[in-house]
Design a protein around this motif. Structure first.
Motif, PDB file in Angstrom:
ATOM      1  N   ASN A  38       0.787  -1.240   0.000  1.00  0.00           N
ATOM      2  CA  ASN A  38       0.000   0.000   0.000  1.00  0.00           C
ATOM      3  C   ASN A  38       0.815   1.284   0.000  1.00  0.00           C
ATOM      4  OD1 ASN A  38      -2.707  -1.275   0.174  1.00  0.00           O
ATOM      5  ND2 ASN A  38      -1.802  -2.145   2.023  1.00  0.00           N
ATOM      6  N   GLY A  39       2.117   1.181   0.081  1.00  0.00           N
ATOM      7  CA  GLY A  39       2.976   2.352  -0.019  1.00  0.00           C
ATOM      8  C   GLY A  39       3.288   3.036   1.291  1.00  0.00           C
ATOM      9  N   SER A  40       2.462   2.845   2.299  1.00  0.00           N
ATOM     10  CA  SER A  40       2.645   3.519   3.585  1.00  0.00           C
ATOM     11  C   SER A  40       1.758   2.843   4.618  1.00  0.00           C
ATOM     12  CB  SER A  40       2.272   4.991   3.475  1.00  0.00           C
ATOM     13  OG  SER A  40       2.453   5.671   4.706  1.00  0.00           O
ATOM     14  N   ILE A  41       2.048   3.129   5.879  1.00  0.00           N
ATOM     15  CA  ILE A  41       1.144   2.727   6.959  1.00  0.00           C
ATOM     16  C   ILE A  41       0.522   3.963   7.607  1.00  0.00           C
ATOM     17  CG2 ILE A  41       2.376   0.576   7.413  1.00  0.00           C
ATOM     18  CD1 ILE A  41       3.489   1.990   9.996  1.00  0.00           C
ATOM     19  N   VAL A  42       0.800   5.123   7.057  1.00  0.00           N
ATOM     20  CA  VAL A  42       0.331   6.390   7.617  1.00  0.00           C
ATOM     21  C   VAL A  42      -0.947   6.832   6.898  1.00  0.00           C
ATOM     22  CG1 VAL A  42       0.916   8.814   8.063  1.00  0.00           C
ATOM     23  CG2 VAL A  42       2.680   7.043   8.263  1.00  0.00           C
ATOM     24  N   CYS A  43      -1.977   7.037   7.671  1.00  0.00           N
ATOM     25  CA  CYS A  43      -3.302   7.390   7.148  1.00  0.00           C
ATOM     26  C   CYS A  43      -3.241   8.552   6.153  1.00  0.00           C
ATOM     27  CB  CYS A  43      -4.222   7.714   8.325  1.00  0.00           C
ATOM     28  SG  CYS A  43      -5.877   8.267   7.889  1.00  0.00           S
ATOM     29  N   ARG A  44      -2.654   9.660   6.538  1.00  0.00           N
ATOM     30  CA  ARG A  44      -2.664  10.845   5.659  1.00  0.00           C
ATOM     31  C   ARG A  44      -1.873  10.611   4.375  1.00  0.00           C
ATOM     32  NH1 ARG A  44      -0.533  12.724  10.127  1.00  0.00           N
ATOM     33  NH2 ARG A  44       1.713  12.622  10.271  1.00  0.00           N
ATOM     34  N   ASP A  45      -0.843   9.747   4.434  1.00  0.00           N
ATOM     35  CA  ASP A  45      -0.094   9.417   3.212  1.00  0.00           C
ATOM     36  C   ASP A  45      -0.923   8.526   2.298  1.00  0.00           C
ATOM     37  OD1 ASP A  45       2.011  10.875   4.273  1.00  0.00           O
ATOM     38  OD2 ASP A  45       3.134   9.093   4.922  1.00  0.00           O
ATOM     39  N   ILE A  46      -1.610   7.568   2.883  1.00  0.00           N
ATOM     40  CA  ILE A  46      -2.457   6.666   2.099  1.00  0.00           C
ATOM     41  C   ILE A  46      -3.585   7.440   1.427  1.00  0.00           C
ATOM     42  CG2 ILE A  46      -4.109   4.761   2.284  1.00  0.00           C
ATOM     43  CD1 ILE A  46      -2.255   3.679   4.585  1.00  0.00           C
ATOM     44  N   LEU A  47      -4.202   8.337   2.176  1.00  0.00           N
ATOM     45  CA  LEU A  47      -5.330   9.115   1.633  1.00  0.00           C
ATOM     46  C   LEU A  47      -4.887  10.265   0.740  1.00  0.00           C
ATOM     47  CD1 LEU A  47      -7.682   9.324   4.748  1.00  0.00           C
ATOM     48  CD2 LEU A  47      -7.923   7.856   2.739  1.00  0.00           C
ATOM     49  N   GLY A  48      -3.667  10.731   0.931  1.00  0.00           N
ATOM     50  CA  GLY A  48      -3.199  11.872   0.160  1.00  0.00           C
ATOM     51  C   GLY A  48      -3.717  13.197   0.682  1.00  0.00           C
ATOM     52  N   CYS A  49      -4.208  13.184   1.913  1.00  0.00           N
ATOM     53  CA  CYS A  49      -4.664  14.405   2.560  1.00  0.00           C
ATOM     54  C   CYS A  49      -4.691  14.173   4.070  1.00  0.00           C
ATOM     55  CB  CYS A  49      -6.037  14.834   2.055  1.00  0.00           C
ATOM     56  SG  CYS A  49      -7.358  13.641   2.338  1.00  0.00           S
ATOM     57  N   ASP A  50      -4.650  15.256   4.803  1.00  0.00           N
ATOM     58  CA  ASP A  50      -4.665  15.185   6.258  1.00  0.00           C
ATOM     59  C   ASP A  50      -6.088  15.421   6.749  1.00  0.00           C
ATOM     60  OD1 ASP A  50      -4.407  15.447   9.004  1.00  0.00           O
ATOM     61  OD2 ASP A  50      -2.687  16.798   8.901  1.00  0.00           O
ATOM     62  N   ILE A  51      -6.739  14.358   7.160  1.00  0.00           N
ATOM     63  CA  ILE A  51      -8.144  14.443   7.540  1.00  0.00           C
ATOM     64  C   ILE A  51      -8.362  15.128   8.883  1.00  0.00           C
ATOM     65  CG2 ILE A  51      -8.891  12.531   6.101  1.00  0.00           C
ATOM     66  CD1 ILE A  51      -8.807  10.742   8.617  1.00  0.00           C
ATOM     67  N   THR A  52      -7.293  15.551   9.532  1.00  0.00           N
ATOM     68  CA  THR A  52      -7.451  16.300  10.782  1.00  0.00           C
ATOM     69  C   THR A  52      -7.618  17.792  10.515  1.00  0.00           C
ATOM     70  OG1 THR A  52      -5.070  16.635  11.163  1.00  0.00           O
ATOM     71  CG2 THR A  52      -6.070  14.605  12.040  1.00  0.00           C
ATOM     72  N   THR A  53      -7.458  18.184   9.264  1.00  0.00           N
ATOM     73  CA  THR A  53      -7.671  19.581   8.900  1.00  0.00           C
ATOM     74  C   THR A  53      -9.011  19.711   8.183  1.00  0.00           C
ATOM     75  OG1 THR A  53      -6.661  19.424   6.699  1.00  0.00           O
ATOM     76  CG2 THR A  53      -5.174  19.884   8.568  1.00  0.00           C
ATOM     77  N   PRO A  54      -9.639  20.864   8.276  1.00  0.00           N
ATOM     78  CA  PRO A  54     -10.920  21.035   7.558  1.00  0.00           C
ATOM     79  C   PRO A  54     -10.786  20.781   6.053  1.00  0.00           C
ATOM     80  CG  PRO A  54     -10.611  22.809   9.135  1.00  0.00           C
ATOM     81  CD  PRO A  54      -9.317  22.036   9.110  1.00  0.00           C
TER      82      PRO A  54
END
Length: 141
Positions: free
Chosen positions: A93-109
């Motif tokens: 999957n390329g990463s184990i980090v949520c924001r890297d997998i999604l391509g965005c930081d879901i903790t920001t609006p």
């Protein structure tokens, strides 16, 4: 039913990624589904911080159920199995980090807005749940 199918079904019912993984496996280790779902409930969305993917966190809980120890002298096997899973998940999957997998930081609006608009929670996240469960199945079942 394969564990990956069960995990996908749980995720589609509205459980978070971590809950879906532990929910698919926990009863194999004497943990009631309700208890497993509660244990994993705070781990979704990268522990609510877009850090380690919740599907990965759930898988690590499952690895602990299978290979964990209740004493401090024999942690090696669980550690090795966890590292093996992490390596495989990262390779696939390329990463184990949520924001890297999604391509965005879901903790920001802005990031959450993008994830919702692009339906990442029902597509990419579902793919990660299935991937994590399949890796667990392939490596340990």
């Amino acid at each position: 039913m394969k564990k990956s199918e069960k995990a996908a079904e749980l995720f589609k019912k509205g459980f978070n990624c971590s809950q879906a993984i532990i929910g698919a496996f926990c009863e194999d280790y004497g943990i009631k589904m309700q208890t497993g779902l509660k244990i994993a409930s705070g781990l979704g969305s990268g522990v609510r911080s877009a850090e380690i993917c919740g599907a990965v966190s759930g898988a690590v809980l499952v690895i602990g159920l299978k290979y964990g120890s209740d004493n401090t002298d024999s942690k090696t096997l669980c550690n090795t199995k966890t590292e093996e899973f992490i390596k495989m998940f990262r390779e696939i999957n390329g990463s184990i980090v949520c924001r890297d997998i999604l391509g965005c930081d879901i903790t920001t609006p802005h990031g959450k807005e993008k994830a919702l608009a692009e339906q990442y929670f029902t597509t990419v996240c579902l793919d990660m749940v299935v991937s994590a469960a399949q890796i667990l199945e392939d490596l340990y079942y």
